[in-house]
Design an enzyme around this catalytic site. Sequence first.
Site, PDB file in Angstrom:
ATOM      1  N   GLU A  94      44.540  39.257 124.229  1.00  0.00           N
ATOM      2  CA  GLU A  94      45.991  39.711 125.382  1.00  0.00           C
ATOM      3  C   GLU A  94      45.633  40.870 125.229  1.00  0.00           C
ATOM      4  O   GLU A  94      44.142  41.761 124.369  1.00  0.00           O
ATOM      5  CB  GLU A  94      47.049  39.896 124.100  1.00  0.00           C
ATOM      6  CG  GLU A  94      48.178  40.837 124.292  1.00  0.00           C
ATOM      7  CD  GLU A  94      49.817  40.939 123.325  1.00  0.00           C
ATOM      8  OE1 GLU A  94      49.878  42.199 123.458  1.00  0.00           O
ATOM      9  OE2 GLU A  94      49.914  40.166 122.499  1.00  0.00           O
TER      10      GLU A  94
ATOM     11  N   GLU B  74      47.120  40.648 115.541  1.00  0.00           N
ATOM     12  CA  GLU B  74      47.129  41.885 115.220  1.00  0.00           C
ATOM     13  C   GLU B  74      46.868  42.289 114.325  1.00  0.00           C
ATOM     14  O   GLU B  74      48.066  43.417 113.440  1.00  0.00           O
ATOM     15  CB  GLU B  74      47.728  42.839 116.317  1.00  0.00           C
ATOM     16  CG  GLU B  74      47.747  42.768 117.710  1.00  0.00           C
ATOM     17  CD  GLU B  74      48.699  43.077 118.454  1.00  0.00           C
ATOM     18  OE1 GLU B  74      49.160  43.669 118.546  1.00  0.00           O
ATOM     19  OE2 GLU B  74      48.167  42.762 120.145  1.00  0.00           O
TER      20      GLU B  74
ATOM     21  N   TYR C 236      44.110  46.776 123.696  1.00  0.00           N
ATOM     22  CA  TYR C 236      44.935  47.465 124.780  1.00  0.00           C
ATOM     23  C   TYR C 236      43.850  49.295 124.621  1.00  0.00           C
ATOM     24  O   TYR C 236      43.713  49.087 123.788  1.00  0.00           O
ATOM     25  CB  TYR C 236      46.313  47.695 124.264  1.00  0.00           C
ATOM     26  CG  TYR C 236      47.275  46.861 124.150  1.00  0.00           C
ATOM     27  CD1 TYR C 236      48.256  47.363 125.553  1.00  0.00           C
ATOM     28  CD2 TYR C 236      47.576  45.925 123.181  1.00  0.00           C
ATOM     29  CE1 TYR C 236      48.685  46.130 125.420  1.00  0.00           C
ATOM     30  CE2 TYR C 236      48.142  45.009 123.068  1.00  0.00           C
ATOM     31  CZ  TYR C 236      48.814  45.145 125.097  1.00  0.00           C
ATOM     32  OH  TYR C 236      49.660  43.710 124.891  1.00  0.00           O
TER      33      TYR C 236
END
Length: 176
Positions: free
Chosen positions: A174, A67, A140
């Site tokens: 992720e 990230e 996310y």
Amino acid sequence: TMCWHQNRIDGLGDSWKNSPAILNTMLPGGVNNSKYNAKLDIIANFANTLRNAKGEAIPFIFRLYHEQDGNWFWWGKGNCTTADFTTLWKYTVEYLRDSKNVHNILYAYSPDGNQFSTKADYLAIYPGDSYVDILGLDFYFGTGDQNEINKLRDRLTYIVEYATEKNKISALTEAG
């Protein structure tokens, strides 16, 4: 998979404590380079213990400095230069692979999928094909609506295309 949320090398906080800038102090010649090497030595020792009953190395995925296109980690965008980030990534791989003879690590590059919108953006902080085995992304959801699902699909398409071009593995690394 080993995801490294490395605390600050200067002892002043965790991964999310992003100031003052620290990354360049970990590079060769920096005041924290020997401390960083000591951390890498621990990883090398661990990696070299991963053997099956025949003594063969067991591979694992190392998702370091993920990230990096966001600003929430000390290694993230705005908290270090792109040049310093890619230099640290390359140094880490070379130290483990070449200096410590660790050859069972697959290195995963995994920017945040909400921080880029094009294939070029995805590769903006890319350390290079010789230093990456897996092209991934972290993603996310907010509301989980169709727009976000489409966004994730588009981002995954970019990395699958690039991974195919470069004969690399692609992955969703992720999600939440």
